[in-house]
Design a protein around this motif. Structure first.
Motif, mmCIF file in Angstrom:
data_model
loop_
_atom_site.group_PDB
_atom_site.id
_atom_site.type_symbol
_atom_site.label_atom_id
_atom_site.label_comp_id
_atom_site.label_asym_id
_atom_site.label_seq_id
_atom_site.Cartn_x
_atom_site.Cartn_y
_atom_site.Cartn_z
ATOM 1 N N ARG A 1 6.551 9.944 28.019
ATOM 2 C CA ARG A 1 8.005 9.716 27.925
ATOM 3 C C ARG A 1 8.238 8.571 26.945
ATOM 4 O O ARG A 1 7.716 7.467 27.129
ATOM 5 C CB ARG A 1 8.577 9.365 29.300
ATOM 6 C CG ARG A 1 10.048 9.042 29.307
ATOM 7 C CD ARG A 1 10.935 10.260 29.281
ATOM 8 N NE ARG A 1 10.871 11.027 30.515
ATOM 9 C CZ ARG A 1 11.149 12.327 30.581
ATOM 10 N NH1 ARG A 1 11.516 13.003 29.508
ATOM 11 N NH2 ARG A 1 11.070 12.973 31.737
ATOM 12 N N ASP B 1 4.121 25.059 33.201
ATOM 13 C CA ASP B 1 4.842 23.966 33.848
ATOM 14 C C ASP B 1 3.821 22.870 34.148
ATOM 15 O O ASP B 1 2.875 23.105 34.910
ATOM 16 C CB ASP B 1 5.473 24.422 35.163
ATOM 17 C CG ASP B 1 6.557 25.468 34.942
ATOM 18 O OD1 ASP B 1 6.887 25.770 33.777
ATOM 19 O OD2 ASP B 1 7.072 25.983 35.950
ATOM 20 N N SER C 1 10.152 16.545 35.581
ATOM 21 C CA SER C 1 10.716 15.536 34.674
ATOM 22 C C SER C 1 10.869 14.185 35.362
ATOM 23 O O SER C 1 10.602 13.142 34.770
ATOM 24 C CB SER C 1 12.089 15.992 34.173
ATOM 25 O OG SER C 1 11.976 17.148 33.390
ATOM 26 N N CYS D 1 10.259 13.756 25.697
ATOM 27 C CA CYS D 1 8.871 13.957 26.101
ATOM 28 C C CYS D 1 8.071 14.526 24.937
ATOM 29 O O CYS D 1 8.591 15.274 24.105
ATOM 30 C CB CYS D 1 8.749 14.818 27.353
ATOM 31 S SG CYS D 1 8.891 16.568 27.130
ATOM 32 N N ILE E 1 8.910 19.817 32.971
ATOM 33 C CA ILE E 1 8.328 19.654 31.630
ATOM 34 C C ILE E 1 7.402 20.839 31.389
ATOM 35 O O ILE E 1 6.498 21.110 32.197
ATOM 36 C CB ILE E 1 7.554 18.325 31.526
ATOM 37 C CG1 ILE E 1 8.506 17.160 31.760
ATOM 38 C CG2 ILE E 1 6.878 18.209 30.155
ATOM 39 C CD1 ILE E 1 7.819 15.813 31.846
ATOM 40 N N ARG E 2 7.668 21.527 30.281
ATOM 41 C CA ARG E 2 6.891 22.733 29.964
ATOM 42 C C ARG E 2 6.166 22.542 28.630
ATOM 43 O O ARG E 2 6.733 21.994 27.679
ATOM 44 C CB ARG E 2 7.807 23.952 29.904
ATOM 45 C CG ARG E 2 8.463 24.216 31.236
ATOM 46 C CD ARG E 2 9.112 25.595 31.308
ATOM 47 N NE ARG E 2 9.355 25.947 32.700
ATOM 48 C CZ ARG E 2 10.545 25.844 33.294
ATOM 49 N NH1 ARG E 2 11.591 25.465 32.602
ATOM 50 N NH2 ARG E 2 10.679 26.150 34.578
ATOM 51 N N CYS F 1 6.458 21.012 23.412
ATOM 52 C CA CYS F 1 6.866 20.539 24.738
ATOM 53 C C CYS F 1 8.381 20.567 24.846
ATOM 54 O O CYS F 1 9.073 20.226 23.888
ATOM 55 C CB CYS F 1 6.344 19.107 24.897
ATOM 56 S SG CYS F 1 6.849 18.256 26.384
ATOM 57 N N HIS F 2 8.907 20.990 25.970
ATOM 58 C CA HIS F 2 10.343 20.879 26.200
ATOM 59 C C HIS F 2 10.592 20.724 27.702
ATOM 60 O O HIS F 2 9.710 20.973 28.518
ATOM 61 C CB HIS F 2 11.105 22.076 25.625
ATOM 62 C CG HIS F 2 10.876 23.356 26.360
ATOM 63 N ND1 HIS F 2 9.769 24.147 26.175
ATOM 64 C CD2 HIS F 2 11.621 23.982 27.304
ATOM 65 C CE1 HIS F 2 9.840 25.203 26.957
ATOM 66 N NE2 HIS F 2 10.951 25.123 27.655
ATOM 67 N N GLU F 3 11.820 20.293 28.010
ATOM 68 C CA GLU F 3 12.208 20.125 29.405
ATOM 69 C C GLU F 3 13.316 21.113 29.732
ATOM 70 O O GLU F 3 14.235 21.301 28.939
ATOM 71 C CB GLU F 3 12.686 18.698 29.671
ATOM 72 C CG GLU F 3 11.550 17.707 29.599
ATOM 73 C CD GLU F 3 11.981 16.293 29.913
ATOM 74 O OE1 GLU F 3 12.038 15.942 31.095
ATOM 75 O OE2 GLU F 3 12.255 15.551 28.950
ATOM 76 N N ASP F 4 13.215 21.726 30.902
ATOM 77 C CA ASP F 4 14.159 22.753 31.302
ATOM 78 C C ASP F 4 14.296 22.707 32.823
ATOM 79 O O ASP F 4 13.287 22.815 33.537
ATOM 80 C CB ASP F 4 13.618 24.114 30.824
ATOM 81 C CG ASP F 4 14.562 25.241 31.136
ATOM 82 O OD1 ASP F 4 15.778 25.011 31.222
ATOM 83 O OD2 ASP F 4 14.069 26.376 31.303
ATOM 84 N N GLY G 1 14.641 20.350 34.901
ATOM 85 C CA GLY G 1 13.867 19.324 35.582
ATOM 86 C C GLY G 1 12.367 19.531 35.553
ATOM 87 O O GLY G 1 11.626 18.858 36.275
#
Ligand code: FES
Length: 118
Positions: free
Chosen positions: A35, A5, A9, A40, A107-108, A100-103, A105
Motif C-alpha cells: 500500500r 484474490d 483491502s 496498491c 485486492i486482486r 493489481c487492482h482492488e474491487d 474490498g
C-alpha cells in the motif's frame, strides 16, 4: 493468466506489505502487495540483484518507516510504486510488477499459477 484474490483491502495498511503465494507444485509464484499513497502495487518476490526472496518473515518487505521495499539479503531498497532500485547493489534495476487492482474490498492480482510462466 488468472485473476487471484490475494487479500482484503482493509488488511493492507499504508506503508505495509502482505505476501502471497499463487499456485502449487514445485514452482509456485511468490509475490507481495504494497500500500503506497492509498494505492496498491503487486510485485514478484524476487530481487533483481541475485534472485533471492526479499523477505525473511511472512510480510517483512518494507523499511521500518514504510517508505521503501527492501531486500534483506544485501540491503537493496526499491520504490514501492515503481519497483526501481534506489539504493544497494542493483541501482537502475526493477522489481517485476504484477497487474493489481482492488474491487469490492478485495485486492486482486493477475498472474500465472507458476513462476515458470512469468
Ligand atoms: S539479493 Fe537482494 S540485495 Fe542481493
Amino acid at each position: 493468466m488468472k485473476t487471484w484474490d490475494v487479500a482484503a483491502s482493509a488488511h493492507l495498511a499504508e506503508g505495509k506489505a502482505l505476501g502471497f503465494q499463487l499456485g502449487s507444485g514445485d514452482w509456485p509464484l511468490k509475490g507481495f502487495v504494497v500500500r503506497h499513497d492509498g494505492g496498491c502495487h503487486a510485485w514478484v518476490n524476487s530481487c533483481p540483484h541475485a534472485g533471492h526472496s526479499l523477505n525473511y518473515g511472512p510480510n517483512d518487505f518494507m523499511t521500518p518507516d514504510g517508505g521503501y521495499i527492501r531486500c534483506l539479503s544485501h540491503g537493496a531498497k526499491f520504490e514501492p510504486d515503481t519497483g526501481a532500485c534506489v539504493a544497494g547493489p542493483c541501482p537502475g534495476q526493477y522489481l517485476q510488477r504484477l497487474e493489481c487492482h482492488e474491487d469490492s474490498g478485495i485486492i486482486r492480482v493477475r498472474a500465472p499459477a507458476s513462476a515458470r510462466d512469468l
